[in-house]
Scaffold this motif. Structure first.
Motif, PDB file in Angstrom:
ATOM      1  N   VAL A 265       0.855  -1.182   0.000  1.00 51.78           N
ATOM      2  CA  VAL A 265       0.000   0.000   0.000  1.00 51.78           C
ATOM      3  C   VAL A 265       0.891   1.232   0.000  1.00 51.78           C
ATOM      4  CG1 VAL A 265      -0.147   0.082   2.527  1.00 51.78           C
ATOM      5  CG2 VAL A 265      -1.981   1.101   1.146  1.00 51.78           C
ATOM      6  N   ALA A 266       0.445   2.308  -0.638  1.00 56.00           N
ATOM      7  CA  ALA A 266       1.252   3.530  -0.705  1.00 56.00           C
ATOM      8  C   ALA A 266       0.362   4.758  -0.645  1.00 56.00           C
ATOM      9  CB  ALA A 266       2.093   3.553  -1.984  1.00 56.00           C
ATOM     10  N   HIS A 267       0.938   5.822  -0.104  1.00 52.37           N
ATOM     11  CA  HIS A 267       0.281   7.133  -0.028  1.00 52.37           C
ATOM     12  C   HIS A 267       1.274   8.133  -0.593  1.00 52.37           C
ATOM     13  CE1 HIS A 267      -2.276  10.322   1.614  1.00 52.37           C
ATOM     14  NE2 HIS A 267      -1.173  10.900   2.078  1.00 52.37           N
ATOM     15  N   THR A 268       0.929   8.772  -1.720  1.00 55.52           N
ATOM     16  CA  THR A 268       1.890   9.560  -2.495  1.00 55.52           C
ATOM     17  C   THR A 268       1.324  10.944  -2.782  1.00 55.52           C
ATOM     18  OG1 THR A 268       2.598   7.494  -3.554  1.00 55.52           O
ATOM     19  CG2 THR A 268       3.326   9.560  -4.570  1.00 55.52           C
ATOM     20  N   GLU A 269       2.165  11.973  -2.666  1.00 56.02           N
ATOM     21  CA  GLU A 269       1.711  13.344  -2.853  1.00 56.02           C
ATOM     22  C   GLU A 269       2.381  14.016  -4.047  1.00 56.02           C
ATOM     23  OE1 GLU A 269       2.248  15.311   0.892  1.00 56.02           O
ATOM     24  OE2 GLU A 269       0.538  14.275   1.800  1.00 56.02           O
ATOM     25  N   PHE A 270       1.572  14.839  -4.746  1.00 61.31           N
ATOM     26  CA  PHE A 270       2.039  15.618  -5.887  1.00 61.31           C
ATOM     27  C   PHE A 270       1.494  17.036  -5.775  1.00 61.31           C
ATOM     28  CE2 PHE A 270       2.594  11.391  -7.596  1.00 61.31           C
ATOM     29  CZ  PHE A 270       3.638  11.495  -8.513  1.00 61.31           C
ATOM     30  N   TYR A 271       2.096  17.944  -6.541  1.00 62.90           N
ATOM     31  CA  TYR A 271       1.627  19.325  -6.633  1.00 62.90           C
ATOM     32  C   TYR A 271       1.389  19.676  -8.096  1.00 62.90           C
ATOM     33  CZ  TYR A 271       3.457  19.739  -1.875  1.00 62.90           C
ATOM     34  OH  TYR A 271       3.709  19.556  -0.542  1.00 62.90           O
ATOM     35  N   LEU A 272       0.368  20.494  -8.344  1.00 62.28           N
ATOM     36  CA  LEU A 272       0.087  21.002  -9.689  1.00 62.28           C
ATOM     37  C   LEU A 272       0.119  22.523  -9.613  1.00 62.28           C
ATOM     38  CD1 LEU A 272      -0.801  20.513 -12.651  1.00 62.28           C
ATOM     39  CD2 LEU A 272      -3.180  20.625 -11.827  1.00 62.28           C
ATOM     40  N   THR A 273       1.045  23.138 -10.331  1.00 62.93           N
ATOM     41  CA  THR A 273       1.186  24.592 -10.291  1.00 62.93           C
ATOM     42  C   THR A 273       0.157  25.254 -11.199  1.00 62.93           C
ATOM     43  OG1 THR A 273       2.743  24.769 -12.141  1.00 62.93           O
ATOM     44  CG2 THR A 273       3.664  24.254  -9.957  1.00 62.93           C
ATOM     45  N   ASP A 274       0.047  26.570 -11.079  1.00 59.32           N
ATOM     46  CA  ASP A 274      -0.875  27.328 -11.923  1.00 59.32           C
ATOM     47  C   ASP A 274      -0.474  27.239 -13.386  1.00 59.32           C
ATOM     48  OD1 ASP A 274      -2.276  28.079  -9.679  1.00 59.32           O
ATOM     49  OD2 ASP A 274      -1.254  30.012  -9.461  1.00 59.32           O
ATOM     50  N   ASP A 275       0.807  26.956 -13.642  1.00 58.61           N
ATOM     51  CA  ASP A 275       1.297  26.825 -15.022  1.00 58.61           C
ATOM     52  C   ASP A 275       1.110  25.418 -15.569  1.00 58.61           C
ATOM     53  OD1 ASP A 275       2.146  29.475 -14.980  1.00 58.61           O
ATOM     54  OD2 ASP A 275       4.124  28.949 -14.188  1.00 58.61           O
ATOM     55  N   GLY A 276       0.496  24.539 -14.783  1.00 58.68           N
ATOM     56  CA  GLY A 276       0.245  23.180 -15.254  1.00 58.68           C
ATOM     57  C   GLY A 276       1.406  22.227 -15.086  1.00 58.68           C
ATOM     58  N   GLU A 277       2.424  22.623 -14.297  1.00 58.24           N
ATOM     59  CA  GLU A 277       3.561  21.742 -14.055  1.00 58.24           C
ATOM     60  C   GLU A 277       3.280  20.833 -12.859  1.00 58.24           C
ATOM     61  OE1 GLU A 277       7.575  23.785 -15.586  1.00 58.24           O
ATOM     62  OE2 GLU A 277       6.788  24.675 -13.746  1.00 58.24           O
ATOM     63  N   ILE A 278       3.657  19.568 -12.988  1.00 59.39           N
ATOM     64  CA  ILE A 278       3.432  18.580 -11.934  1.00 59.39           C
ATOM     65  C   ILE A 278       4.746  18.316 -11.217  1.00 59.39           C
ATOM     66  CG2 ILE A 278       2.778  16.189 -11.459  1.00 59.39           C
ATOM     67  CD1 ILE A 278       1.013  16.343 -14.004  1.00 59.39           C
ATOM     68  N   TYR A 279       4.715  18.430  -9.893  1.00 62.22           N
ATOM     69  CA  TYR A 279       5.895  18.160  -9.080  1.00 62.22           C
ATOM     70  C   TYR A 279       5.599  17.010  -8.117  1.00 62.22           C
ATOM     71  CZ  TYR A 279       8.341  22.409 -10.527  1.00 62.22           C
ATOM     72  OH  TYR A 279       8.995  23.376 -11.248  1.00 62.22           O
ATOM     73  N   PHE A 280       6.535  16.084  -8.039  1.00 67.44           N
ATOM     74  CA  PHE A 280       6.432  15.024  -7.041  1.00 67.44           C
ATOM     75  C   PHE A 280       6.729  15.599  -5.672  1.00 67.44           C
ATOM     76  CE2 PHE A 280       9.046  11.829  -4.644  1.00 67.44           C
ATOM     77  CZ  PHE A 280       7.973  11.034  -4.226  1.00 67.44           C
ATOM     78  N   GLY A 281       5.917  15.215  -4.672  1.00 61.30           N
ATOM     79  CA  GLY A 281       6.145  15.645  -3.300  1.00 61.30           C
ATOM     80  C   GLY A 281       6.883  14.587  -2.511  1.00 61.30           C
ATOM     81  N   GLU A 282       6.171  13.545  -2.113  1.00 60.55           N
ATOM     82  CA  GLU A 282       6.797  12.434  -1.407  1.00 60.55           C
ATOM     83  C   GLU A 282       5.859  11.240  -1.425  1.00 60.55           C
ATOM     84  OE1 GLU A 282       6.102  13.462   3.209  1.00 60.55           O
ATOM     85  OE2 GLU A 282       7.360  14.923   2.148  1.00 60.55           O
ATOM     86  N   SER A 283       6.393  10.074  -1.052  1.00 59.17           N
ATOM     87  CA  SER A 283       5.601   8.850  -1.045  1.00 59.17           C
ATOM     88  C   SER A 283       5.929   8.041   0.201  1.00 59.17           C
ATOM     89  CB  SER A 283       5.898   8.003  -2.293  1.00 59.17           C
ATOM     90  OG  SER A 283       5.018   6.891  -2.370  1.00 59.17           O
ATOM     91  N   ALA A 284       4.899   7.398   0.763  1.00 61.89           N
ATOM     92  CA  ALA A 284       5.064   6.590   1.962  1.00 61.89           C
ATOM     93  C   ALA A 284       4.487   5.204   1.724  1.00 61.89           C
ATOM     94  CB  ALA A 284       4.362   7.249   3.153  1.00 61.89           C
ATOM     95  N   ALA A 285       5.161   4.188   2.249  1.00 60.61           N
ATOM     96  CA  ALA A 285       4.694   2.804   2.102  1.00 60.61           C
ATOM     97  C   ALA A 285       3.783   2.452   3.269  1.00 60.61           C
ATOM     98  CB  ALA A 285       5.881   1.850   2.020  1.00 60.61           C
ATOM     99  N   ARG A 286       2.649   3.111   3.309  1.00 58.07           N
ATOM    100  CA  ARG A 286       1.658   2.910   4.375  1.00 58.07           C
ATOM    101  C   ARG A 286       0.307   3.402   3.880  1.00 58.07           C
ATOM    102  NH1 ARG A 286       0.355   7.960   5.599  1.00 58.07           N
ATOM    103  NH2 ARG A 286       1.956   9.586   5.740  1.00 58.07           N
ATOM    104  N   CYS A 287      -0.729   3.115   4.641  1.00 59.63           N
ATOM    105  CA  CYS A 287      -2.043   3.666   4.342  1.00 59.63           C
ATOM    106  C   CYS A 287      -2.040   5.167   4.594  1.00 59.63           C
ATOM    107  CB  CYS A 287      -3.112   3.024   5.218  1.00 59.63           C
ATOM    108  SG  CYS A 287      -3.395   1.267   4.928  1.00 59.63           S
ATOM    109  N   GLY A 288      -2.897   5.877   3.880  1.00 55.14           N
ATOM    110  CA  GLY A 288      -3.065   7.299   4.123  1.00 55.14           C
ATOM    111  C   GLY A 288      -3.510   7.543   5.550  1.00 55.14           C
ATOM    112  N   GLY A 289      -3.091   8.661   6.119  1.00 52.54           N
ATOM    113  CA  GLY A 289      -3.389   8.952   7.510  1.00 52.54           C
ATOM    114  C   GLY A 289      -4.772   9.550   7.712  1.00 52.54           C
ATOM    115  N   GLY A 290      -5.058   9.868   8.975  1.00 51.52           N
ATOM    116  CA  GLY A 290      -6.333  10.496   9.309  1.00 51.52           C
ATOM    117  C   GLY A 290      -7.513   9.643   8.887  1.00 51.52           C
ATOM    118  N   PRO A 291      -8.559  10.284   8.362  1.00 54.28           N
ATOM    119  CA  PRO A 291      -9.774   9.545   7.993  1.00 54.28           C
ATOM    120  C   PRO A 291      -9.755   8.974   6.578  1.00 54.28           C
ATOM    121  CG  PRO A 291     -10.163  11.884   7.776  1.00 54.28           C
ATOM    122  CD  PRO A 291      -8.736  11.738   8.263  1.00 54.28           C
TER     123      PRO A 291
END
Length: 408
Positions: A265-291
């Protein structure tokens, strides 16, 4: 009987809710379970009635944990080791390698824990990553800020939940943060702040292929959880609603495949800028947190924990990508501190229109302190709407109905 071991840190009520799901699934699948609770955990007494074997150990002491797992393996075979928390991911990898246990090993697991390795490998895979450096000296920080501009982000290379993470917006703030980190400077990394929308993907992987993934959007950048005064909200987007969002999902699948996750299982984050560029944030080998686990249950009709365990144990899984409407989860939180004199209870939130699930953990008399991690909240609720905008409006209505007052 075949044995499963889980390393478990319980810090908030929701963590134990998901452990309860895990215990149920393991029992249904006829496995023996041994829980290694972190010495700081405080499980509810009802949990102990469901466990045959458990112990408390300092999970932060990696040599002690490895020695204890070695001891267990000398007496009986362990089929799998599961973890829910970032801090235990790499320890579990080492224990699996020590004892030839199936699952994520250090060579792949390090991609999900060491952000320096994580970002470099993502860059090698063709993903855009934030400009970064290691704060070797104060001059290094000044040069980085001068080159990329404020704000900059300073975070632990192996951090989680925004703990000890700083959004630095002025040279004066940088001077204050430098005083805090200078003696442990090589435990930190520095990144340029990405202006844009923050997304995350919750994925299930089997035999190197993504068999389930769901895209969700934060209602605002999670790094601002202390300063914004806003509740932290997330809204599901399924397989995306436009080309950029679908591209984020494709990049995530590419990343997980080449990070070496075979099944998990993985929980992975990305960002999308106003210019349409995609940036990788980070990834964790666990379930997503919180709810998030509950959110996926409402959106797709299956328990993420259960299907993760089934996939890992080569059992029959029941996974669907069917998605028809938007669901959202929002934390109940406040920036005020002091003793709670009045607060809405769970029943009051559940009674509101469109609310599917709600928990309020704080109660009258509790003393609120400034949060050190983004998951330190008062509770949460889940609701649904026709689309992203519809859920966001429901958030506003429900948030206005949540009442809390504090005194000295």
């Amino acid at each position: 009987m075949k044995k499963i071991v889980i390393f478990f840190r319980g810090e908030v009520a929701m963590h134990f809710k998901y452990l309860d799901n895990f215990v149920r699934v393991i029992k249904d699948l006829k496995y023996s379970l041994h829980v290694m609770f972190h010495s700081g955990s405080t499980p509810p007494k009802s949990m102990f009635n469901k466990l045959l074997t458990y112990e408390f150990i300092d999970l932060s002491s990696v040599p002690d944990v490895r020695a204890r797992v070695d001891e267990i393996c000398s007496k009986e075979a362990i089929e799998r080791i599961f973890v829910f928390h970032d801090e235990d991911v790499y320890t579990a990898c080492l224990c699996r390698e020590d004892n030839n246990i199936v699952g994520l090993r250090p060579a792949a697991g390090i991609h999900f824990r060491d952000k320096n390795v994580m970002q470099q490998r993502a860059k090698e895979l063709g993903l855009k990553t934030p400009h970064c450096c290691v704060p070797h000296t104060r001059a290094t920080l000044d040069e980085f800020a001068g080159q990329h501009g404020y704000p900059i982000i300073i975070k632990p290379y192996d951090g989680y939940g925004c703990g000890n993470t700083f959004k630095v917006e002025t040279p004066e703030q940088l001077e204050e943060i430098w005083k805090k980190i200078r003696n442990e400077r090589h435990d930190y990394r520095v990144e340029a702040y990405i202006h844009g929308v923050q997304y995350f993907i919750d994925s299930l992987v089997q035999n190197g292929e993504t068999v389930f993934d769901n895209l969700s959007q934060y209602t605002y950048n999670i790094i601002d959880y202390k300063e914004s005064g806003q509740h932290q909200g997330v809204i599901t987007l399924g397989q995306g609603e436009n080309t950029e969002q679908r591209d984020i999902l494709a990049q995530c699948r590419h990343l997980l495949n080449h990070f070496g996750m075979h099944t998990g299982v993985a929980h992975t984050e990305f960002y999308l800028t106003d210019d349409g560029e995609i940036y990788f944030g980070e990834s964790a080998a666990r379930c997503g947190g919180g709810p998030i686990i509950s959110l996926i249950n409402h959106a797709y009709g299956f328990d993420l924990v259960e299907q993760w365990v089934r996939l890992d144990l080569n059992e029959e899984a029941h996974i669907t990508q069917d998605y028809t409407t938007s669901f959202g989860a929002e934390y109940l939180s406040t920036l005020v501190t002091g003793s709670i004199t009045q607060i809405s209870d769970s029943d009051a939130i559940r009674a509101l229109p469109s609310v599917l699930e709600a928990e309020v953990w704080a109660q009258k008399g509790d003393v609120l302190k400034e949060a050190e991690h983004c998951y330190e909240v008062l509770g949460y609720y889940i609701c649904h709407g026709d689309d992203f905008a519809g859920v966001a409006q429901k958030f506003r209505n429900i948030r206005e109905a949540f009442q809390i007052q504090v005194g000295n």
